[in-house]
Structure formats: C-alpha cells, structure tokens
Design a protein around this motif. Sequence first.
Motif, short mmCIF file in Angstrom:
data_model
loop_
_atom_site.label_atom_id
_atom_site.label_comp_id
_atom_site.label_asym_id
_atom_site.label_seq_id
_atom_site.Cartn_x
_atom_site.Cartn_y
_atom_site.Cartn_z
N CYS A 1 -0.50 -13.11 10.24
CA CYS A 1 -1.69 -12.21 10.27
C CYS A 1 -0.85 -10.73 9.65
O CYS A 1 0.03 -10.29 9.89
N ILE A 2 -1.74 -9.86 8.81
CA ILE A 2 -0.98 -8.77 8.08
C ILE A 2 -1.95 -7.81 8.03
O ILE A 2 -3.06 -7.45 8.14
N ARG A 3 -1.22 -6.49 8.29
CA ARG A 3 -2.01 -5.36 8.53
C ARG A 3 -0.96 -4.29 7.69
O ARG A 3 0.05 -4.05 7.66
N GLY A 4 -1.99 -3.32 6.91
CA GLY A 4 -1.28 -2.62 5.91
C GLY A 4 -2.02 -1.96 4.93
O GLY A 4 -3.00 -2.37 4.83
N PRO A 5 -1.85 -0.92 4.20
CA PRO A 5 -2.95 -0.08 3.48
C PRO A 5 -3.19 -0.90 2.11
O PRO A 5 -4.05 -0.59 1.38
N GLN A 6 -2.33 -2.08 1.62
CA GLN A 6 -2.77 -3.01 0.74
C GLN A 6 -3.73 -4.03 1.40
O GLN A 6 -4.29 -4.83 0.16
N ALA B 1 -1.47 1.55 -3.18
CA ALA B 1 -0.45 1.47 -1.95
C ALA B 1 0.53 0.36 -2.42
O ALA B 1 1.80 0.59 -2.07
N ASN B 2 0.03 -0.87 -3.06
CA ASN B 2 1.09 -1.77 -2.94
C ASN B 2 2.03 -1.50 -4.25
O ASN B 2 3.18 -1.85 -4.10
N VAL B 3 1.60 -0.53 -5.22
CA VAL B 3 2.57 -0.22 -6.17
C VAL B 3 3.70 0.50 -5.77
O VAL B 3 4.86 0.54 -5.88
N MET B 4 3.31 1.51 -4.67
CA MET B 4 4.12 2.45 -3.92
C MET B 4 5.31 1.59 -3.11
O MET B 4 6.29 1.76 -3.15
N GLN B 5 4.41 0.63 -2.40
CA GLN B 5 5.34 -0.22 -1.47
C GLN B 5 6.29 -0.97 -2.21
O GLN B 5 7.66 -1.29 -1.98
N THR B 6 5.98 -1.71 -3.38
CA THR B 6 6.70 -2.54 -4.14
C THR B 6 7.92 -1.72 -4.94
O THR B 6 9.06 -2.07 -5.10
N GLU B 7 7.41 -0.55 -5.58
CA GLU B 7 8.35 0.39 -6.06
C GLU B 7 9.54 0.80 -5.21
O GLU B 7 10.77 0.56 -5.57
N ALA C 1 1.45 5.95 0.69
CA ALA C 1 0.48 4.95 0.06
C ALA C 1 -0.37 5.37 -0.99
O ALA C 1 -1.29 4.78 -1.22
N GLY C 2 -0.15 6.66 -1.31
CA GLY C 2 -1.03 7.27 -2.19
C GLY C 2 -2.82 7.21 -1.88
O GLY C 2 -3.47 6.87 -2.40
N SER C 3 -2.94 7.57 -0.58
CA SER C 3 -4.53 7.68 0.19
C SER C 3 -5.37 8.60 -0.74
O SER C 3 -6.63 8.22 -0.67
N ASP C 4 -4.81 9.19 -1.25
CA ASP C 4 -5.80 10.25 -2.07
C ASP C 4 -5.73 10.06 -3.75
O ASP C 4 -6.28 10.70 -4.42
N ALA C 5 -5.02 8.94 -4.14
CA ALA C 5 -4.90 8.60 -5.45
C ALA C 5 -5.83 7.41 -6.14
O ALA C 5 -6.05 6.53 -5.02
#
Length: 565
Positions: A419-424, A241-247, A23-27
């Motif tokens: 209900c939603i859980r995630g890096p986004q 993160a959402n960009v990585m998930q969507t890609e 999820a690009g946690s360091d980006a």
Amino acid sequence: MDMPAKKPWLAHYPPSVAATVDAGSDASLSTLLDQAFRQHAARPAAVLMGRELGFRQIDELADALGAWLQARGVVKGTRVALMMPNLLQYLVALAAVLRVGAVVVNVNPLYTARELQFQLKDSGAEVIVVLENFAATLEEVIDRTVVKHVVLVSMGDLLGFWKGQLVNFVVRNVKKMVPAFTLPLTEGRSVTRFNMAIAEGTRLKLVRPSVGPDDVAFLQYTGGTTGVSKGATLLHRNVVANVMQTEAWFRPMLDKVGGQQIVCVCALPLYHIYALMLCFVMGARLGMKNLLIPNPRDIPGLVKTLTKHRVNMFPAVNTLFNALANNAEFARLDFSGLVASTGGGMACQQATAEKWLRITGCPMVEGYGLSETSPLVTCNRLDLRQFSGNVGLPIPSTEIAIRDDDGRDLPLGEAGEVCIRGPQVMAGYWNRPDETAKVMTPDGYFKSGDIGVLDERGYLRIVDRKKDMIIVSGFNVYPTEIEQVVNLHPGVLECAAVGVPDEKTGEAVRLFVVRKDPSLTEQQLADHCRQNFTAYKRPRRIEFRDDLPKSNVGKILRRELRGPG
C-alpha cells in the motif's frame, strides 16, 4: 503529509538524498515544460533517424499545434487521445495538449478496434492524434465515439522535406506498413494532416489558459488491480511531484555526468507512464537528449542507433535488457558513459542482470511503480554494484505499508499487499468511484494489488501480483520466484510460469520456456527445478515455445499463456 514513525528506509538513503522533496504543490506540468524549453532552448531534445529536434523547436511547434487545437474548440479539460509510437511528433503533441489545459489520453497504437473503441468512449476523447499506420483501426470505431477531429501523423513529418518524403514513401509503398483507410467526414468532423495543422496553427494566436496543480493532466489507462481497464486520473501535481522525487533520487548518478548533456535511450514507449515521466518530463527539466526508438523489438536497428551515441541513461524492461545482452553486436559498443540502467515494468531477472553488468559495467537497478502512482514508488540506490532481487527503497516523500486482507499493518518481513501513500498517487479512476473506493483507504493509501515484503532495512521485495499468485494445495506459489530460478539455467533464454486448473491440487504450475540452448531438454529443466524447489512449487508441465506473448512494453503476458492443460 502525515509521515509514519517507522521509516527504516531513511537510514539507507544515499547521503545527498533528502527524506522529503518539495513536491511542486503549486506547479503544473505546463509551467515545468515552459521553463525547461526556455532554459534548454539551444539544446537538442530528441533524435530520430538521425534528425534532431531542439527544445526551442518543440516549444514553437507546440504553440502552433496548441493554437490549432483551440481553433477546433479544444478547451481546458477536453480529452485528446495520442496514438503513436516514439516519434518527434509525439513530443510536440504532448506539449501542445498540456499547454492548452487539455487532458492527454495515451493510447497503445497496437490496440485492437475493440480496445480502442472502449478507451475513446470511456475517456470521452474529442480529438485524436494518430499515426496513419493505425488509422484503419480508428476507421472501424470512430462512428461509435465522440471524436470530432483527427490529426493524421506520418512517420516522416518532422524529418525534413526530402528525408520525410523518402521515409513516407518507404513506409507506405515498400514496407506497406499503412493499411488502406477512409476516415468518414461526417458533419462536424475534420481530418487534418499533422504538418497542415502546424502550418495553420502558426497563423493563429495561442491563448494560454490558467492551468493549476489540481487540473487533470493524463488519463493513463491500466488494468489496475482488478483487470478491468480504467483511466488512472493523474493531476498535474501528481506527475510534477514524481519528477521531483525521481530527480532527487537520481541526482547522485546525474552528477557523475558533469556539465555534459545527458543522453537517454527512449526505447520504452512514451505512452507508457514510466517513459513519459522519466524520459520526456524529467528529461525536459534536465535538458536531456532522448534517442527515440519507435520499435524496440528491432534489436539490430536499436543497436545501430546506439553505435552513434555515447549513452548515459538506459531505462528498459527485463525482456529488452535480456535481448540486448544476448546480441553480439551490442556487446561491442562503448559503454563508458553509461551511469544508469534502470529496470521497471516487470520483475528483473538475476541472470539478465549479471549478463548486463558483465557486458556494460553498469548494474541494472530495479525500481517499482504503477500507472496509478505517476509511476515511481521505490528504487534501488544507483550505486548498487550487484543484483539485489528487490525493488529498492521508497523514494523521498513516499510511504509504504504492508497490509493483510483486513487492512491491518503487518510486521517487517511478512508478505502482504503493498500500500502506497505519497504526492504521486492518482486522484482516482476516471468516472469510476466504485473502483476508486476499492483501492483507496480511509488513511490515504493506494492498494496496489501487489504482494510484497518490506525488510528491516526498508527494502521492498515484490513477491507477485495478487491475481498471478498460484495456490497449490493451499500453498502460495509466486510465478516470479519460479521464473527467477529457471532463468538462471544457462540453457534458458526466457520463461513464464502460470497456474492451471488441477483436479488434485486445485492449481498446478505450468512453465513455458524459450530455449537459448537448442539441445535443452524437459528432463534437464525438471532436474533443475527439483534441485531448487520444494515439491508443490515444481512445474507439473514444461512446454517449449519459440517465443512468449508480450505487451508492446515488453512485459510477458502470463494471462495469454493460461488455459486448460
């Protein structure tokens, strides 16, 4: 992140899509865009009115505007409002604000003075980049805000000298689209034309601040689950993160295009989180070319733009898909390159999806997301060949729970709050710990305010918004269900169902309809509803309208249709 044991959706993922993504946690978005601009420097990034702007040019212009902003006192964390439709200038301003570590506050350019004042005050925006067409609205409220610097954009700014001059002349003097305004120059406030800010910035040195994943990137204002406008605080890591998930989810479709540059129709406004993430940020990462559409309601103008390009991606809302599917000129276009038509923002209608598939040969693939989730949460598989009626599977690294009002998990097949859980998922609402506490659970889920059902395969179906649900004699009626069925009638162009007060039943269903067939009668529609709905779901009253109120994104505004009657 702790993932639940039950994830039925994973068994139905396309073979090439992983359950989780890095999820690009360091980006940061700044880093992502810098890399994209360098990698795709030779490619066109966007086209407007026949004028292309390349990734290299955006990079250079963003440096200049960023340096100008820093010279005006913009530092890391300063809020900068952007108030314009889809223009080349928007891309430059967005990149510049993120590059200097400031926070983008996206503003709907059609806001009234009251709405604009609230958002500028609530966010504490000190700078606003605004299209001159909307400067008169800003003039009404600027003295009641902390805005210190105004950057005035004109439609023709980046279209080249002669074309730009012509476009500005037509916009101002022929179409008279720029109401007279005077922005007061009080002490400490500046008003600068966009091209002048760029020119001044080219002579300045940009100082790159350190921007990390936990810094705030956007304040994305939304009515959220309670209807009170609040800023969803999106961190750099949320959007990355959402960009990585969507890609990852789109990858099987993207591979169909091969090595060619992907051409995307950017008709949804970039101040809306869906277009912002999908068209601009993911678009930059993948080196896509965006066809910028400033006014998607101008269907003939949109169709004319589409005649000049072989389009691959078309994100939109149901109302736009519907308007195009009913346009004879659109039906004659070449759709051989179209591999993804993605619907979001509102429920997609089966009738529209069937027409779209018949005309383009490309299925409408529905997804689901919110401003608070950067935005994408679920999406149907892109190899779907027919309308499914659901919003798909949770995308990689995303969890969905369906819960009752007491926060208990409900079994598969039962309706409850999504209900939603995630890096986004956002960090919270800007300066609203009380509102944040209402929507974030102790175990890290965001309560969406949507009613949904998760089936045994892990597919999510959104039944409706909690606040839009109609209660007739104690029975729940979901407007989306009514609208789906009514839209299947061949005489209906579009419709909206709302709840109105009723002495006998508490509430009753009222239906507003725009005819496709002028001869359609109330009795014919009533018969259609009688055949398809049990008694309490049938509209008590049917009203024909020439059009329905819509947001600038194209969502039908049910709240404007409610009222006594």
